[in-house]
Design an enzyme around this catalytic site. Structure first.
Site, PDB file in Angstrom:
ATOM      1  N   CYS A   9      -3.105   4.160   6.442  1.00 44.24           N
ATOM      2  CA  CYS A   9      -3.861   4.079   5.185  1.00 44.24           C
ATOM      3  C   CYS A   9      -4.553   2.719   5.163  1.00 44.24           C
ATOM      4  CB  CYS A   9      -2.959   4.317   3.971  1.00 44.24           C
ATOM      5  SG  CYS A   9      -1.637   3.105   3.758  1.00 44.24           S
ATOM      6  N   ARG A  15       0.561   4.649   0.674  1.00 43.76           N
ATOM      7  CA  ARG A  15       0.571   6.009   1.221  1.00 43.76           C
ATOM      8  C   ARG A  15       1.235   6.125   2.588  1.00 43.76           C
ATOM      9  NH1 ARG A  15      -5.718   6.617   0.747  1.00 43.76           N
ATOM     10  NH2 ARG A  15      -5.441   4.393   1.114  1.00 43.76           N
ATOM     11  N   ASP A 128      -5.853   7.072  -2.916  1.00 48.55           N
ATOM     12  CA  ASP A 128      -5.180   5.785  -2.990  1.00 48.55           C
ATOM     13  C   ASP A 128      -4.586   5.578  -4.388  1.00 48.55           C
ATOM     14  OD1 ASP A 128      -4.492   3.182  -2.879  1.00 48.55           O
ATOM     15  OD2 ASP A 128      -6.454   2.436  -2.285  1.00 48.55           O
TER      16      ASP A 128
HETATM   17  P1  4NP Z   1      -2.493   2.041   0.541  1.00 46.00           P
HETATM   18  O1  4NP Z   1      -2.873   1.445  -0.890  1.00 46.00           O
HETATM   19  O2  4NP Z   1      -3.740   2.041   1.376  1.00 46.00           O
HETATM   20  O3  4NP Z   1      -2.028   3.424   0.243  1.00 46.00           O
HETATM   21  O4  4NP Z   1      -1.402   1.141   1.097  1.00 46.00           O
HETATM   22  C1  4NP Z   1      -3.550   0.221  -1.061  1.00 46.00           C
HETATM   23  C2  4NP Z   1      -2.860  -0.958  -0.999  1.00 46.00           C
HETATM   24  C3  4NP Z   1      -3.530  -2.156  -1.184  1.00 46.00           C
HETATM   25  C4  4NP Z   1      -4.881  -2.161  -1.439  1.00 46.00           C
HETATM   26  C5  4NP Z   1      -5.582  -0.974  -1.492  1.00 46.00           C
HETATM   27  C6  4NP Z   1      -4.919   0.214  -1.282  1.00 46.00           C
HETATM   28  N1  4NP Z   1      -5.562  -3.382  -1.672  1.00 46.00           N
HETATM   29  O5  4NP Z   1      -6.767  -3.334  -1.968  1.00 46.00           O
HETATM   30  O6  4NP Z   1      -4.948  -4.443  -1.574  1.00 46.00           O
END
Ligand code: 4NP
Length: 164
Positions: A9, A15, A128
């Site tokens: 992800c 995720r 997300d």
């Molecule tokens: P992930 O969620 O991709 O599912 O781990 C996110 C975690 C952090 C960020 C964006 C999405 N961020 O912008 O820091």
């Protein structure tokens, strides 16, 4: 030889570490965890070394998952090492595809959304949850449990591994 699966992800704190936990439990429940190596990584390195987001850990723990992965960015060597690289959304897929140097590497990329069945009418990727409320985390987990089960069944069918 183990089947090596890498979930991807953006941040590797919501995720993909949850997908890793869901898939790990599936292979353990079916008594074939010794046949698998399951890991996760992010396309963005800003959360490197961190445990999954406390909100994801809390929601996952209510379903019995203990998420202990430490975030890390995807590397070039991952593209050779892993057999199946599972992208949560189209942006993740594009980033990984750009890193690929060979067609063999590119062919390893699959979309988590292709394995969503139950909530197919509403989602063809795993959104997300990072900027969402509690419901976003529940939806992500619903989608991941459904998609991991279908991905698992697909792998079992293709590899003819015997399960309990
Ligand atoms: P992930 O969620 O991709 O599912 O781990 C996110 C975690 C952090 C960020 C964006 C999405 N961020 O912008 O820091």
């Amino acid at each position: 030889m183990k089947i090596k699966i890498l979930f991807i992800c953006l941040g590797n704190i919501c995720r993909s570490p949850a997908a890793e936990g869901v898939m790990q439990r599936l292979v353990e429940e079916r008594g074939i965890d010794n046949r698998f190596e399951i890991d996760s990584a992010g396309t963005y390195s800003g959360h490197q070394g961190q445990l999954p987001d406390p909100r994801m850990r809390r929601h996952a723990s209510r379903r019995g998952y203990n998420l202990t992965h430490r975030a890390r960015p995807i590397t070039m060597s991952d593209l050779d090492y892993f057999d199946i690289i599972v992208a949560m959304d189209e942006s993740n897929r594009r980033t990984i595809a750009r890193m690929c140097a060979t067609l063999e590497q590119e062919k390893k990329i699959v979309m988590m959304g292709d394995y969503i069945v139950k909530l197919r009418a509403h989602y063809d990727y795993v959104p997300d949850p990072y900027y969402e409320g509690a419901e976003g985390f529940e939806i992500a987990l619903d989608l991941l449990e459904d998609a991991c089960k279908n991905l698992f069944d697909d792998i079992i069918k293709q590899t003819k591994i015997t399960t309990i």
